[in-house]
Scaffold this motif. Structure first.
Motif: not given
Ligand SMILES: [Zn+2]
Length: 293
Positions: A52-58, A61-63, A281-282, A286-288
């Motif tokens: 697995t790789q770790k992806i940073k979420i900013t 990205q919600i928008y 984003g939603d 949240g993010v999907i």
């Protein structure tokens, strides 16, 4: 605006136009979709999970992304507007098998490609009289439309999906979409190509918008297929993801997993290294993550 007659004005401007045709088409399609909700089975942060790789979420990205919810509660943010919006009239290599009514019709290039693919399939079924009557609208254009048409016929700037570049209005020259074979075909088949009928007849209490058989929105697969299978509009689908967190779907033989994460500061998501994925984003909080298995 040019005077193309009432029908065309209705098709182009009708984001909240009041139409109440009876439901003359019942869905007749076999929806080859299997959906399973499951507990979080992701690899925990053990430090040894090299698959697995770790992806940073900013927070932005919600928008951003194809699953953004836009309605009276959640407006479009500037960062949510598709960055690949093009003038379809000038990029006529993108326009295959359908017409574009106005020479200032804009749309996301990616979405235009998906739309052409859908139209090619409709043509194979003998349904081939499609026109795009409206695509992407800038906030300024939406403002003008709202001032011109009033709140019964248009939405304020920033509150229309047309401001994203992901939505388009589709018409036909013969009759209204509620009666045309083109409208029936879209209702039954658009989901196979990642599109949804955003404002169905039986969901106006949820969407807040009257039936619009001409307004389609791109969300991508497998989302359009799960929504069709479960008879969800976007509001219901995003609630369902938030509640279930993880869903796997098999759509016409292809496997996907869809996971919902509420946004938090400094969050990272584990994603399989060797798989394609899309993050959206939603537009709410949240993010999907969609992984193509
Ligand atoms: Zn529309």
């Amino acid at each position: 605006m040019k005077k193309w007659g009432f029908l065309i004005v209705l098709l182009v401007c009708g984001c909240v136009v009041f139409i109440n045709y009876g439901s003359i088409f019942e869905p007749k399609v076999d929806i080859n979709v299997e959906v399973v909700e499951y507990e979080n089975a992701k690899v925990e942060d053990s430090g040894t999970a090299d698959n697995t790789q770790k992806i940073k979420i900013t927070k932005e990205q919600i928008y951003q992304g194809n699953l953004l919810l836009v309605n009276s509660e959640y407006p479009v943010r500037k960062e949510g507007v598709k960055s690949d919006v093009v003038n379809l009239f000038k990029r006529n290599e993108l326009v295959k098998g359908y017409g574009v009514l106005y020479n200032d019709t804009y749309l996301s290039e990616d979405i235009a490609l998906e739309f052409s693919e859908m139209i090619a399939a409709a043509e194979k079924d003998g349904v081939d009289n499609f026109w795009i009557t409206s695509g992407y609208r800038s906030f300024d254009e939406q403002k003008e439309l709202y001032q011109e048409m009033g709140s019964n016929a248009a939405l304020p700037a920033g509150y229309s999906e047309h401001n994203l570049g992901l939505s388009l209005d589709v018409g036909t020259t013969q009759t209204t979409m509620a009666k045309a074979p083109e409208g029936e075909w879209i209702e039954n088949n658009a989901w196979k190509f990642g599109f949804i009928l955003r404002y169905p007849e039986d969901k106006s209490d949820i969407t807040g918008i009257q039936y619009e058989p001409w307004h389609i929105r791109y969300v991508g697969l497998p989302h359009s297929a799960i929504m069709k299978k479960k008879n969800f509009v976007l509001e219901e689908y995003l609630d369902y993801l938030e509640e279930n967190k993880n869903v796997s779907a098999k759509v016409e033989g292809k496997n996907y997993t869809v996971s919902y994460y509420p946004f938090s500061e400094n969050m990272t998501i584990d994603i399989p290294k060797d798989k394609e994925y899309v993050i959206s984003g939603d537009n709410m909080g949240g993010v999907i993550v969609t992984v193509y298995e």
